[in-house]
Write a protein that holds these residues in place. Sequence first.
Motif, PDB file in Angstrom:
ATOM      1  N   LEU A  86      52.252 -64.834 -26.516  1.00  0.00           N
ATOM      2  CA  LEU A  86      52.936 -63.576 -26.822  1.00  0.00           C
ATOM      3  C   LEU A  86      52.084 -62.376 -26.433  1.00  0.00           C
ATOM      4  CD1 LEU A  86      54.431 -64.354 -30.358  1.00  0.00           C
ATOM      5  CD2 LEU A  86      55.704 -64.087 -28.240  1.00  0.00           C
ATOM      6  N   LYS A  87      50.790 -62.447 -26.714  1.00  0.00           N
ATOM      7  CA  LYS A  87      49.901 -61.325 -26.407  1.00  0.00           C
ATOM      8  C   LYS A  87      49.803 -61.076 -24.906  1.00  0.00           C
ATOM      9  CE  LYS A  87      47.031 -61.716 -30.573  1.00  0.00           C
ATOM     10  NZ  LYS A  87      45.665 -61.962 -31.107  1.00  0.00           N
ATOM     11  N   ILE A  88      49.866 -62.143 -24.131  1.00  0.00           N
ATOM     12  CA  ILE A  88      49.824 -61.981 -22.677  1.00  0.00           C
ATOM     13  C   ILE A  88      51.171 -61.501 -22.158  1.00  0.00           C
ATOM     14  CG2 ILE A  88      49.491 -63.180 -20.483  1.00  0.00           C
ATOM     15  CD1 ILE A  88      47.666 -65.139 -21.987  1.00  0.00           C
ATOM     16  N   SER A  89      52.227 -62.144 -22.613  1.00  0.00           N
ATOM     17  CA  SER A  89      53.560 -61.862 -22.091  1.00  0.00           C
ATOM     18  C   SER A  89      54.048 -60.464 -22.455  1.00  0.00           C
ATOM     19  CB  SER A  89      54.543 -62.911 -22.615  1.00  0.00           C
ATOM     20  OG  SER A  89      55.823 -62.736 -22.072  1.00  0.00           O
ATOM     21  N   CYS A  90      53.650 -59.934 -23.629  1.00  0.00           N
ATOM     22  CA  CYS A  90      54.169 -58.632 -24.060  1.00  0.00           C
ATOM     23  C   CYS A  90      53.693 -57.512 -23.137  1.00  0.00           C
ATOM     24  CB  CYS A  90      53.779 -58.353 -25.509  1.00  0.00           C
ATOM     25  SG  CYS A  90      52.027 -57.995 -25.772  1.00  0.00           S
ATOM     26  N   THR A  91      52.431 -57.598 -22.680  1.00  0.00           N
ATOM     27  CA  THR A  91      51.941 -56.568 -21.761  1.00  0.00           C
ATOM     28  C   THR A  91      52.500 -56.767 -20.363  1.00  0.00           C
ATOM     29  OG1 THR A  91      49.938 -57.906 -21.440  1.00  0.00           O
ATOM     30  CG2 THR A  91      49.828 -56.141 -23.051  1.00  0.00           C
ATOM     31  N   LEU A  92      52.661 -58.032 -19.966  1.00  0.00           N
ATOM     32  CA  LEU A  92      53.235 -58.302 -18.653  1.00  0.00           C
ATOM     33  C   LEU A  92      54.700 -57.867 -18.582  1.00  0.00           C
ATOM     34  CD1 LEU A  92      51.807 -61.843 -17.760  1.00  0.00           C
ATOM     35  CD2 LEU A  92      51.135 -59.627 -16.812  1.00  0.00           C
ATOM     36  N   SER A  93      55.375 -57.830 -19.727  1.00  0.00           N
ATOM     37  CA  SER A  93      56.780 -57.422 -19.716  1.00  0.00           C
ATOM     38  C   SER A  93      56.918 -55.958 -19.302  1.00  0.00           C
ATOM     39  CB  SER A  93      57.405 -57.647 -21.099  1.00  0.00           C
ATOM     40  OG  SER A  93      56.802 -56.805 -22.067  1.00  0.00           O
ATOM     41  N   VAL A  94      55.971 -55.114 -19.708  1.00  0.00           N
ATOM     42  CA  VAL A  94      56.002 -53.709 -19.285  1.00  0.00           C
ATOM     43  C   VAL A  94      55.759 -53.612 -17.780  1.00  0.00           C
ATOM     44  CG1 VAL A  94      54.949 -51.442 -19.583  1.00  0.00           C
ATOM     45  CG2 VAL A  94      55.225 -52.952 -21.555  1.00  0.00           C
ATOM     46  N   VAL A  95      54.775 -54.381 -17.296  1.00  0.00           N
ATOM     47  CA  VAL A  95      54.510 -54.414 -15.856  1.00  0.00           C
ATOM     48  C   VAL A  95      55.735 -54.911 -15.102  1.00  0.00           C
ATOM     49  CG1 VAL A  95      53.063 -55.427 -14.057  1.00  0.00           C
ATOM     50  CG2 VAL A  95      52.055 -54.785 -16.244  1.00  0.00           C
ATOM     51  N   GLY A  96      56.358 -55.970 -15.622  1.00  0.00           N
ATOM     52  CA  GLY A  96      57.535 -56.529 -14.968  1.00  0.00           C
ATOM     53  C   GLY A  96      58.694 -55.554 -14.910  1.00  0.00           C
ATOM     54  N   ALA A  97      58.892 -54.807 -16.004  1.00  0.00           N
ATOM     55  CA  ALA A  97      59.984 -53.834 -16.020  1.00  0.00           C
ATOM     56  C   ALA A  97      59.763 -52.743 -14.983  1.00  0.00           C
ATOM     57  CB  ALA A  97      60.117 -53.216 -17.415  1.00  0.00           C
ATOM     58  N   ILE A  98      58.528 -52.266 -14.867  1.00  0.00           N
ATOM     59  CA  ILE A  98      58.240 -51.204 -13.897  1.00  0.00           C
ATOM     60  C   ILE A  98      58.345 -51.731 -12.472  1.00  0.00           C
ATOM     61  CG2 ILE A  98      56.431 -49.648 -13.066  1.00  0.00           C
ATOM     62  CD1 ILE A  98      55.537 -49.331 -15.959  1.00  0.00           C
ATOM     63  N   VAL A  99      57.841 -52.949 -12.234  1.00  0.00           N
ATOM     64  CA  VAL A  99      57.989 -53.562 -10.906  1.00  0.00           C
ATOM     65  C   VAL A  99      59.462 -53.752 -10.569  1.00  0.00           C
ATOM     66  CG1 VAL A  99      57.583 -55.672  -9.579  1.00  0.00           C
ATOM     67  CG2 VAL A  99      55.744 -54.689 -10.933  1.00  0.00           C
ATOM     68  N   GLY A 100      60.230 -54.202 -11.552  1.00  0.00           N
ATOM     69  CA  GLY A 100      61.662 -54.373 -11.334  1.00  0.00           C
ATOM     70  C   GLY A 100      62.356 -53.058 -11.014  1.00  0.00           C
ATOM     71  N   GLU A 101      61.912 -51.977 -11.649  1.00  0.00           N
ATOM     72  CA  GLU A 101      62.501 -50.667 -11.359  1.00  0.00           C
ATOM     73  C   GLU A 101      62.145 -50.189  -9.959  1.00  0.00           C
ATOM     74  OE1 GLU A 101      62.393 -49.163 -16.028  1.00  0.00           O
ATOM     75  OE2 GLU A 101      60.871 -48.518 -14.599  1.00  0.00           O
ATOM     76  N   TYR A 138      52.495 -35.118 -13.062  1.00  0.00           N
ATOM     77  CA  TYR A 138      53.578 -35.877 -13.699  1.00  0.00           C
ATOM     78  C   TYR A 138      53.435 -37.368 -13.410  1.00  0.00           C
ATOM     79  CZ  TYR A 138      58.295 -37.142 -15.185  1.00  0.00           C
ATOM     80  OH  TYR A 138      59.365 -37.706 -15.829  1.00  0.00           O
ATOM     81  N   LEU A 139      52.899 -37.705 -12.232  1.00  0.00           N
ATOM     82  CA  LEU A 139      52.638 -39.097 -11.887  1.00  0.00           C
ATOM     83  C   LEU A 139      51.632 -39.702 -12.863  1.00  0.00           C
ATOM     84  CD1 LEU A 139      53.013 -41.443  -9.851  1.00  0.00           C
ATOM     85  CD2 LEU A 139      51.185 -40.432  -8.503  1.00  0.00           C
ATOM     86  N   PHE A 140      50.570 -38.947 -13.164  1.00  0.00           N
ATOM     87  CA  PHE A 140      49.597 -39.405 -14.156  1.00  0.00           C
ATOM     88  C   PHE A 140      50.254 -39.556 -15.525  1.00  0.00           C
ATOM     89  CE2 PHE A 140      46.330 -38.639 -11.099  1.00  0.00           C
ATOM     90  CZ  PHE A 140      45.184 -39.255 -11.571  1.00  0.00           C
ATOM     91  N   ALA A 141      51.113 -38.607 -15.880  1.00  0.00           N
ATOM     92  CA  ALA A 141      51.774 -38.660 -17.183  1.00  0.00           C
ATOM     93  C   ALA A 141      52.646 -39.912 -17.307  1.00  0.00           C
ATOM     94  CB  ALA A 141      52.623 -37.404 -17.386  1.00  0.00           C
ATOM     95  N   CYS A 142      53.340 -40.256 -16.225  1.00  0.00           N
ATOM     96  CA  CYS A 142      54.169 -41.470 -16.238  1.00  0.00           C
ATOM     97  C   CYS A 142      53.310 -42.720 -16.342  1.00  0.00           C
ATOM     98  CB  CYS A 142      55.025 -41.527 -14.975  1.00  0.00           C
ATOM     99  SG  CYS A 142      56.284 -40.252 -14.849  1.00  0.00           S
ATOM    100  N   GLY A 143      52.208 -42.751 -15.590  1.00  0.00           N
ATOM    101  CA  GLY A 143      51.317 -43.900 -15.654  1.00  0.00           C
ATOM    102  C   GLY A 143      50.696 -44.075 -17.023  1.00  0.00           C
ATOM    103  N   LEU A 144      50.276 -42.991 -17.640  1.00  0.00           N
ATOM    104  CA  LEU A 144      49.700 -43.051 -18.980  1.00  0.00           C
ATOM    105  C   LEU A 144      50.743 -43.456 -20.016  1.00  0.00           C
ATOM    106  CD1 LEU A 144      47.393 -39.900 -18.898  1.00  0.00           C
ATOM    107  CD2 LEU A 144      46.690 -42.303 -18.835  1.00  0.00           C
ATOM    108  N   SER A 145      51.990 -43.037 -19.798  1.00  0.00           N
ATOM    109  CA  SER A 145      53.073 -43.447 -20.696  1.00  0.00           C
ATOM    110  C   SER A 145      53.302 -44.947 -20.621  1.00  0.00           C
ATOM    111  CB  SER A 145      54.357 -42.698 -20.350  1.00  0.00           C
ATOM    112  OG  SER A 145      54.207 -41.304 -20.518  1.00  0.00           O
TER     113      SER A 145
END
Length: 271
Positions: free
Chosen positions: A190-205, A232-239
């Motif tokens: 779960l700890k690995i997958s939860c962070t990868l899910s954010v990466v996956g969502a952004i890659v999917g977008e 704004y790019l930095f702000a999105c990345g930090l978000s």
Amino acid sequence: MEDGVSPGLRFLLLLRQLVPPLVAFIVFIGGWELLCALTHAPAYLVPKPSDIVKAAYENRAGLWVSVRTTTFEAVLGFVLSIFLGIAGAVLLASSKWIEKAVYPYAIILQTIPIVAVAPLIVIWFDAGMNAIVIITFLIGFFPMLSNTLIGLNSTDQNMSNLFYLYNASGFQTMLKLRIPAALPYIVAGLKISCTLSVVGAIVGEYIAGIGGGQGGLGYAITYAAARLKTPYLFACGLSASALGIIFFLLVNAFAKWLLSSWHESEMKKES
């Protein structure tokens, strides 16, 4: 830490933990701001922290929508990876023959770059939410499957023999022994997958997202980069980073609640 510790001492111990990273953060941000001011670096190249905060505030409405959209996609993909990952691991652990036949293909699926599979997903499921959730699921699926399977196969042999002596069925052994024993491994997944899910969502977008007013952080990052809106790019990345941290902290809190009373990995150590 013993329960007899006074609230004042607890506060001092907490303060001792928080002060060093807080000081490091202040020094880093202050040094960054000062260096940019002294070198007169253009904001489109290296923005100052104050420029990033200003850009986030000025675009707060659109940034909030992007964060909300990415959160929804990441949560859906994460939940899907949990259910199918655990279910798949239980199925594989139920039969060594099935595990030997199927698990190698799960490994092969994991080794294929998602950018190579994503166009097919878009063709099959259309661009937008469906494709993004599936891409998120694929990225988070293997850690759940692999960690859960390791946990199910690591059950204490003496306990397995005890269940066998009491004529427990395979289903009873799985439900009452192997799955509870695998909980620490499931939590690790779960700890690995939860962070990868954010990466996956952004890659999917990036690959399958739809822009406009309801686009996620992936679209917002693409939009900001194309127009050289670097603050704004930095702000999105930090978000996106903050979103991943929040996901991890929530899962970590769940792990402490689930395991702290009986498993060594989360039990409170005595001082």
